[in-house]
Design an enzyme around this catalytic site. Sequence first.
Site, PDB file in Angstrom:
ATOM      1  N   HIS A 265      -9.699  -2.093  37.601  1.00 42.67           N
ATOM      2  CA  HIS A 265     -10.702  -1.738  36.597  1.00 42.67           C
ATOM      3  C   HIS A 265     -10.356  -0.439  35.867  1.00 42.67           C
ATOM      4  O   HIS A 265     -11.213   0.367  35.558  1.00 42.67           O
ATOM      5  CB  HIS A 265     -12.097  -1.663  37.226  1.00 42.67           C
ATOM      6  CG  HIS A 265     -12.581  -3.004  37.724  1.00 42.67           C
ATOM      7  ND1 HIS A 265     -11.913  -3.733  38.679  1.00 42.67           N
ATOM      8  CD2 HIS A 265     -13.656  -3.744  37.380  1.00 42.67           C
ATOM      9  CE1 HIS A 265     -12.549  -4.862  38.907  1.00 42.67           C
ATOM     10  NE2 HIS A 265     -13.608  -4.907  38.139  1.00 42.67           N
TER      11      HIS A 265
ATOM     12  N   GLU B  24     -15.489   7.197  48.877  1.00 43.10           N
ATOM     13  CA  GLU B  24     -14.089   7.155  48.435  1.00 43.10           C
ATOM     14  C   GLU B  24     -13.276   8.305  49.009  1.00 43.10           C
ATOM     15  O   GLU B  24     -12.079   8.162  49.284  1.00 43.10           O
ATOM     16  CB  GLU B  24     -14.032   7.184  46.905  1.00 43.10           C
ATOM     17  CG  GLU B  24     -14.628   5.955  46.220  1.00 43.10           C
ATOM     18  CD  GLU B  24     -16.153   5.964  46.166  1.00 43.10           C
ATOM     19  OE1 GLU B  24     -16.777   7.004  46.486  1.00 43.10           O
ATOM     20  OE2 GLU B  24     -16.743   4.926  45.796  1.00 43.10           O
TER      21      GLU B  24
ATOM     22  N   SER C  80     -14.162  -7.373  44.066  1.00 43.91           N
ATOM     23  CA  SER C  80     -13.662  -7.059  42.717  1.00 43.91           C
ATOM     24  C   SER C  80     -12.191  -6.659  42.720  1.00 43.91           C
ATOM     25  O   SER C  80     -11.453  -7.006  41.811  1.00 43.91           O
ATOM     26  CB  SER C  80     -14.475  -5.913  42.101  1.00 43.91           C
ATOM     27  OG  SER C  80     -15.821  -6.295  41.939  1.00 43.91           O
TER      28      SER C  80
ATOM     29  N   PHE D  15     -13.060   5.857  40.302  1.00 48.68           N
ATOM     30  CA  PHE D  15     -13.511   6.403  41.586  1.00 48.68           C
ATOM     31  C   PHE D  15     -12.319   6.789  42.464  1.00 48.68           C
ATOM     32  O   PHE D  15     -12.375   7.786  43.182  1.00 48.68           O
ATOM     33  CB  PHE D  15     -14.413   5.391  42.300  1.00 48.68           C
ATOM     34  CG  PHE D  15     -15.520   4.871  41.419  1.00 48.68           C
ATOM     35  CD1 PHE D  15     -16.267   5.742  40.639  1.00 48.68           C
ATOM     36  CD2 PHE D  15     -15.792   3.515  41.347  1.00 48.68           C
ATOM     37  CE1 PHE D  15     -17.271   5.269  39.803  1.00 48.68           C
ATOM     38  CE2 PHE D  15     -16.809   3.036  40.511  1.00 48.68           C
ATOM     39  CZ  PHE D  15     -17.547   3.913  39.743  1.00 48.68           C
TER      40      PHE D  15
END
Lengths: 330, 274
Positions: free
Chosen positions: A124, A73, A52, A98
């Site tokens: 995103h 993360e 992504s 995130f």
Amino acid sequence: MSSLKLTPRIVRGDCLEKPDPKALRDAYGSTLVKLGEKDRNVVALDADLSSSTRTSMFAAKFPDRFFNMGLAEQNMMGTAAGLAKGGKIPFASTFAIFASGRAWEQIRQSIAYSRLNVKIVATHGGITVGEDGPSHQTVEDLAIMRVIPGMTLIVPADAVETGKAVEAAYRLQGPVFMRLTRAKFPTVFTDDYEFQIGKGTVVNEGEDLAIFACGLMVYHSLQAARILAEKGISARVVNISTLKPLDKDLIVESAKKTRAVVTAEEHSIIGGLGGAVTEVLSAAFPVPVEMVGVKDSFGTSGKAEELLKYFQLEPGDIVNAGLRAVERKK
Amino acid sequence: MATPAQIENLRKTATGIRINILKMLNTSGSGHTGGSLSAVEILTSLFFSEMKYRANDPGWEGRDHFVLSKGHAAPVLYATLAQAGFFAADELSSLRRLGCSLQGHPSCVCTPGVEVSTGSLGQGLSMALGLALAVRLDQKPSRVYVLCGDGEMQEGQIWEAAMAAAHFRVDNLCAIVDNNGLQIDGPVAKVMGIEPLWKKWEDFGWGVQRIDGHNPEEILDAFATARQIRGRPAVIIAKTVKGKGVSFFENKVEYHGVAPSADELKRALKELEG
């Protein structure tokens, strides 16, 4: 016939007629591969979203220099910090919420406070993530990254600027947070555009109103400027792609010239571009400011274009804000 | 193998560092006494036997790396770095003062020899992992050491990093857990139990050793064994005593974050100087 005064050479003269939408993350992925070819110290990290975020392109080419950190993360940011300390130039990617939210304190402590050379390229961002809904959208990332001392914060307006910004981030010594999106954005800039960290760009000249925008809102602001022109209001549209360090001179100069300001961002009106601009203007040259952005709420599921309408981030919303700002200066 | 004379030297150095820790904490009037004293032999063994570095060139390419993940033990790091020559020992008295180079928790921006900034628990192991990966990419022989607290094992990021280091088969990384059994609010076992700690690390794929963290011989042997472990990272669970070396500080949870008073310093120095 457009009555705009688009900045020649660097802005595509027919951008409003032919939007030519392109994905910013594709530009990131291909630029990262180029940097990887040039410099063996460039490494990439991802948290199970490489297809992504497009770090998968780097991973395919340089498997030894790519680290998929899994769904972790916080450890990804800490590991990136360690890699930077060891002389590498890490690009760490995941979705913006995130990256900025889950790992905020790691970015603050392990990366920024240590002044380490980590480039966080978060995709995103904003609400145009769409159907995944508020858990995956972010309207807070710019605020919480901007407040970190020493952080460079970049929100490119299109794919052209993204490629150039990724190269500039690579050349800069120090931490960078760059916010990209899932949605494709119309292409504003030509290849002749020169991106400089900390410099805003006038993309349309005007005298009655200054619109400061970042990300997709730069294009929407150009569309708004065209509508405003039909109403007899000429709007200067300024791309503020670096939210930090902010181009204060250009902001103050534009405010002095127009005496009415609109800010437009795909982000909460709290703490992002609107916050940054008003912080500057309230001290240096107070003028009426109208903010276009998400009004202190979470996102929601829907198609990107539906959400832009729902959250009042369309060109018409910028027009209305512009009319209000101009009215207020009288 | 270290000779008996070398071990004796390490013990003497450790006592000197303890004295400097207590003096600097007393001068500053605040700071973390117990967790600094529990880690003295570990840092002494690292900096005066195990690790390669150049005090006059902290960024030297060939150096081994050290991360103090339990950043609140900054006094033991500062006293050790001063002893190693990274900066002058008289700077120790400036601990925690406005404008000084010795921040309350380690800062790589302020202090020569501090490689990464720590203090917020759970983050050092990840940074050590990143350093180890960088060293491996460059095919350097350097090793990376990271000292964690046992209370710190409650941080989720520790286990994210533990999982990743084993996944990437990082064998130039050696973690040490200062297992003194106490944290701010009380015994680790009461606040939030972490046992069986060795089994957790083993299950995460690390080569585990358990030692007495105040015995330099055992510590050095463990480092030597860790160097031989291939294909996975090493962890040394070092059983220690919080406040070690000062009878009235030992195993006292109250001295986690309290500096010695003038009277306590006097009595402590008497014990240490013998």
